[in-house]
Write an enzyme that holds these catalytic residues in place. Structure first.
Site, mmCIF file in Angstrom:
data_model
loop_
_atom_site.group_PDB
_atom_site.id
_atom_site.type_symbol
_atom_site.label_atom_id
_atom_site.label_comp_id
_atom_site.label_asym_id
_atom_site.label_seq_id
_atom_site.Cartn_x
_atom_site.Cartn_y
_atom_site.Cartn_z
ATOM 1 C CB SER A 6 2.512 -6.578 -4.522
ATOM 2 O OG SER A 6 3.339 -5.449 -4.747
ATOM 3 C CG HIS A 31 -0.992 -5.946 -7.202
ATOM 4 N ND1 HIS A 31 -2.306 -5.556 -7.364
ATOM 5 C CD2 HIS A 31 -0.394 -4.949 -6.500
ATOM 6 C CE1 HIS A 31 -2.495 -4.387 -6.778
ATOM 7 N NE2 HIS A 31 -1.345 -3.987 -6.256
ATOM 8 C CG ASP A 33 1.819 -2.071 -6.086
ATOM 9 O OD1 ASP A 33 0.609 -1.811 -6.012
ATOM 10 O OD2 ASP A 33 2.348 -3.056 -5.523
ATOM 11 C CG MET A 35 3.691 3.546 -6.270
ATOM 12 S SD MET A 35 4.437 3.303 -4.646
ATOM 13 C CE MET A 35 3.790 1.683 -4.230
ATOM 14 C CG HIS A 64 -2.726 -0.432 -7.001
ATOM 15 N ND1 HIS A 64 -2.294 -0.759 -5.726
ATOM 16 C CD2 HIS A 64 -3.465 0.697 -6.865
ATOM 17 C CE1 HIS A 64 -2.751 0.143 -4.873
ATOM 18 N NE2 HIS A 64 -3.454 1.043 -5.538
ATOM 19 C CG MET A 66 -1.114 3.666 -5.654
ATOM 20 S SD MET A 66 -0.035 2.559 -4.720
ATOM 21 C CE MET A 66 0.367 1.377 -6.003
ATOM 22 C CG MET A 135 -5.438 1.250 -0.956
ATOM 23 S SD MET A 135 -4.441 0.055 -1.855
ATOM 24 C CE MET A 135 -2.920 0.060 -0.901
ATOM 25 N N GLY A 140 1.828 3.317 -1.054
ATOM 26 C CA GLY A 140 3.162 3.895 -1.230
ATOM 27 C C GLY A 140 4.292 2.911 -0.990
ATOM 28 C CG PHE A 141 6.449 3.037 1.277
ATOM 29 C CD1 PHE A 141 7.666 3.239 0.635
ATOM 30 C CD2 PHE A 141 5.698 4.137 1.655
ATOM 31 C CE1 PHE A 141 8.130 4.523 0.386
ATOM 32 C CE2 PHE A 141 6.152 5.435 1.410
ATOM 33 C CZ PHE A 141 7.372 5.630 0.771
ATOM 34 N N GLY A 142 5.569 -1.301 0.346
ATOM 35 C CA GLY A 142 5.310 -2.659 0.785
ATOM 36 C C GLY A 142 5.723 -2.816 2.244
ATOM 37 N N GLY A 143 5.313 -3.914 2.846
ATOM 38 C CA GLY A 143 5.789 -4.262 4.184
ATOM 39 C C GLY A 143 5.190 -3.487 5.330
ATOM 40 C CG ASP A 173 -2.550 -3.643 -2.407
ATOM 41 O OD1 ASP A 173 -1.603 -4.166 -1.788
ATOM 42 O OD2 ASP A 173 -2.384 -2.901 -3.405
ATOM 43 N N GLY A 174 -2.425 -4.859 1.049
ATOM 44 C CA GLY A 174 -1.592 -4.277 2.090
ATOM 45 C C GLY A 174 -1.584 -5.088 3.375
ATOM 46 N N GLY A 175 -0.426 -5.612 3.730
ATOM 47 C CA GLY A 175 -0.280 -6.323 5.000
ATOM 48 C C GLY A 175 -1.008 -7.659 5.070
ATOM 49 N N GLY A 195 2.606 -8.776 -1.005
ATOM 50 C CA GLY A 195 3.960 -8.511 -1.484
ATOM 51 C C GLY A 195 4.987 -9.138 -0.582
ATOM 52 C CB SER A 196 6.483 -8.012 2.630
ATOM 53 O OG SER A 196 5.249 -7.693 3.233
HETATM 54 C C1 DX5 Z 1 1.223 -0.469 -1.460
HETATM 55 C C2 DX5 Z 1 1.007 -1.391 -2.624
HETATM 56 C C3 DX5 Z 1 0.927 -2.819 -2.289
HETATM 57 C C4 DX5 Z 1 2.148 -3.371 -1.602
HETATM 58 C C5 DX5 Z 1 1.706 -4.544 -0.780
HETATM 59 O O1 DX5 Z 1 1.028 0.824 -1.893
HETATM 60 O O2 DX5 Z 1 -0.210 -1.063 -3.277
HETATM 61 O O3 DX5 Z 1 0.557 -3.605 -3.407
HETATM 62 O O4 DX5 Z 1 3.168 -3.757 -2.474
HETATM 63 O O5 DX5 Z 1 2.791 -5.008 -0.043
HETATM 64 P P1 DX5 Z 1 2.619 -5.830 1.295
HETATM 65 O O6 DX5 Z 1 1.831 -7.067 0.969
HETATM 66 O O7 DX5 Z 1 4.015 -6.077 1.703
HETATM 67 O O8 DX5 Z 1 1.858 -4.947 2.253
HETATM 68 ZN ZN ZN Z 2 -0.974 -2.418 -4.856
#
Ligand code: DX5
Ligand code: ZN
Length: 214
Positions: A6, A31, A33, A35, A64, A66, A135, A140-143, A173-175, A195-196
């Site tokens: 991401s 990927h 994102d 938003m 993706h 959102m 999800m 909404g956010f990475g990390g 997707d996520g964590g 992502g992170s």
């Molecule tokens: C969150 C995004 C993800 C996010 C994943 O809304 O859809 O794609 O960037 O980031 P990590 O892998 O850090 O959870």
């Molecule tokens: Zn995403």
């Protein structure tokens, strides 16, 4: 396992450099994102920036959405010819119509489910999509921290997919990281977004991407 870094966690001051680097490091999809500050409490990038990403990416884009107005955003991004566009089932009154529209534009349709949405919510759409995105954080956010119920949801979704459309992919997707990747694989997941974990990895993009390709 296919790996889709991401770019939300990339260095936006050096976005082209980072996109080139993850592609060279062997990712399968890029990927993106999108938003809108309404569906989720964050605002990211629009077509001008995504066009710049598409120019340097040597791997297909996985967009993706959102956002609240999905159809408007599908029209905005269609000319960039992404591989996938996914939209949230929670935010679409006419998901079947939108899936047909995405496919008619030559893009593979995917549908996204928030952590609280049961896989059965998309049972009667599975025949028409190429991928379902589960999800494993609130969008909404990475990390953010991985929400483990995604494993149970993936297993339930897998059963439905076997019944309605065995070629449909499951994306999470996520964590995602090297700690949960094995359980994701066992649960039937085909594609992971990270992502992170990818962009924050001290040992480099190739190392982090390879560690997810199991
Ligand atoms: C969150 C995004 C993800 C996010 C994943 O809304 O859809 O794609 O960037 O980031 P990590 O892998 O850090 O959870
Ligand atoms: Zn995403």
């Amino acid at each position: 396992m296919l790996v889709a870094p991401s770019i939300l966690s990339a260095d936006f001051g050096n976005l082209a450099r980072d996109v080139e680097a993850i592609c060279e490091a062997g990712c399968d999809l890029v990927h993106v994102d999108v938003m809108d500050g309404h569906f989720v409490p964050n605002l990211t990038i629009g077509p001008v920036v995504v066009e710049a990403v598409a120019k340097v990416a040597t791997k297909p884009l996985d967009i993706h959405l959102m956002v609240e107005n999905n159809t408007f955003f599908v029209d905005l991004f269609a000319s960039l010819k992404p591989e996938f566009i996914s939209f949230h089932i929670e935010e679409e009154k006419h998901p079947h119509r939108l899936i047909q529209k995405i496919r008619s534009l030559g893009i593979r349709p995917a549908i996204t489910l928030n952590p609280h949405t049961p896989p059965e919510a998309v049972e009667f759409l599975l025949a028409d999509v190429d991928m379902v995105l589960l999800m494993s954080v609130n969008p909404g956010f990475g990390g953010q921290k991985f929400i483990g119920n995604v494993l149970q949801r993936a297993k339930r979704l897998k059963k439905l997919i076997e019944k309605y459309n065995p070629d449909c992919l499951i994306e999470v997707d996520g964590g995602v990281n090297d700690q949960n990747i094995h359980e994701l694989k066992e649960a039937g997941v085909n594609v992971v977004v990270a992502g992170s974990y990818v962009f924050g990895n001290k040992e480099g993009y190739k190392h982090s991407i390879d560690s997810l390709k199991i």
